[in-house]
Each structure stands twice: as C-alpha cells, then as structure tokens.
Design a protein around this motif. Sequence first.
Motif, mmCIF file in Angstrom:
data_model
loop_
_atom_site.group_PDB
_atom_site.id
_atom_site.type_symbol
_atom_site.label_atom_id
_atom_site.label_comp_id
_atom_site.label_asym_id
_atom_site.label_seq_id
_atom_site.Cartn_x
_atom_site.Cartn_y
_atom_site.Cartn_z
ATOM 1 N N THR A 80 -103.247 66.701 -95.809
ATOM 2 C CA THR A 80 -104.534 67.063 -95.229
ATOM 3 C C THR A 80 -105.648 66.431 -96.043
ATOM 4 O O THR A 80 -105.692 66.556 -97.268
ATOM 5 N N ALA A 131 -108.744 66.504 -91.552
ATOM 6 C CA ALA A 131 -107.792 65.914 -90.615
ATOM 7 C C ALA A 131 -106.468 65.792 -91.351
ATOM 8 O O ALA A 131 -106.452 65.636 -92.574
ATOM 9 N N SER A 132 -105.371 65.856 -90.614
ATOM 10 C CA SER A 132 -104.059 65.836 -91.254
ATOM 11 C C SER A 132 -103.146 64.775 -90.664
ATOM 12 O O SER A 132 -103.260 64.412 -89.493
ATOM 13 N N LEU A 164 -101.588 62.503 -85.946
ATOM 14 C CA LEU A 164 -102.910 62.871 -86.442
ATOM 15 C C LEU A 164 -103.141 64.263 -85.884
ATOM 16 O O LEU A 164 -103.025 64.468 -84.674
ATOM 17 N N VAL A 214 -107.950 67.679 -86.541
ATOM 18 C CA VAL A 214 -109.254 67.085 -86.843
ATOM 19 C C VAL A 214 -110.319 68.138 -86.549
ATOM 20 O O VAL A 214 -110.425 68.637 -85.430
ATOM 21 N N ALA A 241 -116.003 62.992 -88.094
ATOM 22 C CA ALA A 241 -114.667 62.948 -87.478
ATOM 23 C C ALA A 241 -114.113 61.529 -87.531
ATOM 24 O O ALA A 241 -112.932 61.325 -87.827
ATOM 25 N N LEU A 264 -112.851 60.791 -91.012
ATOM 26 C CA LEU A 264 -111.586 61.474 -91.282
ATOM 27 C C LEU A 264 -110.417 60.794 -90.570
ATOM 28 O O LEU A 264 -109.351 60.601 -91.167
ATOM 29 N N VAL A 265 -110.610 60.431 -89.315
ATOM 30 C CA VAL A 265 -109.549 59.753 -88.572
ATOM 31 C C VAL A 265 -109.216 58.433 -89.257
ATOM 32 O O VAL A 265 -108.038 58.092 -89.423
ATOM 33 N N THR A 325 -105.115 66.121 -77.402
ATOM 34 C CA THR A 325 -106.435 66.722 -77.428
ATOM 35 C C THR A 325 -106.783 67.290 -76.061
ATOM 36 O O THR A 325 -106.346 66.788 -75.030
ATOM 37 N N TYR A 348 -111.780 59.678 -79.314
ATOM 38 C CA TYR A 348 -110.629 58.913 -79.776
ATOM 39 C C TYR A 348 -110.536 57.559 -79.069
ATOM 40 O O TYR A 348 -110.223 56.544 -79.688
#
Length: 156
Positions: free
Chosen positions: A54, A67-68, A84, A87, A99, A102-103, A122, A129
């Motif tokens: 994470t 985000a992980s 992914l 988020v 975001a 993080l992505v 999502t 995205y």
Amino acid sequence: MRHAIVTTAERPDLAPLTGRWRWEAFRQEEDDSLAEMMAAQAAGAAGPGPMPRTFVLLDDDEPVGMASLVAHDLDPRPDLTPWLAGVFVAPQARGRGHAVRLVAAVEADAAALGIATLWLYTRSAEALYARIGWRNVETFAYRGRMYALMRRDLSA
C-alpha cells in the motif's frame, strides 16, 4: 506543497489509517469489520513479499490518499492478477491530481517487479482511469451493482 509517496512497509504507523480509509470507502457495506480491515492492513504492511503493498501520498507530511498493489481483488476473477486496488483520496484533498500520482506509483512499482499487466475494477472512476491509459475490458454485475473491469499493459 511538497508531495511524497511512502509505503506502509516503510511507515507502518500509517497502516491503521489506510485500514480505516479502505473500510470506509470500500468495505463498510460488506461483512468485514473495521477491526478486521485494520488488522489486514497492518499484516500487509509487515508482509515479506511484494504484495500486498500500500502506497500513501503525503501532502506536506499529511497523509491524503492511498493505492495498493494486490495479488487478488475480485473474487469471481481469480484468474486475473495482480490488481491496482483501494485507490482513495481524502475528500478535502480531491481534485488536485493525487489519484493520478498514486496510480502512477503503483504502476511504476509493478513494472519494476516485471509485471506486464495490471487489473482494476471500478464503479465510479472509469473516466479517470481511461484518461491515464487504462482500457475497459468489460462491464459486469457484482453484488447487485455494475462495474467496469479495466486493464493496463505496462511497458517493459
């Protein structure tokens, strides 16, 4: 504003916060309890392997999003890996590109691990995205709601 991205492995003190965020944003309506989610985040922070991992975005040293990278995220699709996932950007910090940062961090980490393709699903952020290079593979119903399944092919 100064941004930094750290992992919960580097900053295990952030695992309880990311557990709370994950539960509030994604799992509150599920059967998972907040305590279970926080314990899972803490265990993931201490894990020996590359997943789960994470990432937490710090804005002037304050955590504002996460985000992980996870091995599995969608029960009906165990054939797809890795993902992914989770988020999340705190409401007061949205609209600032966090975001996307993080992505990008998860994508870079996955590419460094030699991962060729990432997956996500999502319900509400398909346009975000798609704008950053993900493509919709299918739309499907899950737990009474419609989702987009998306993939990102990472360059070698």
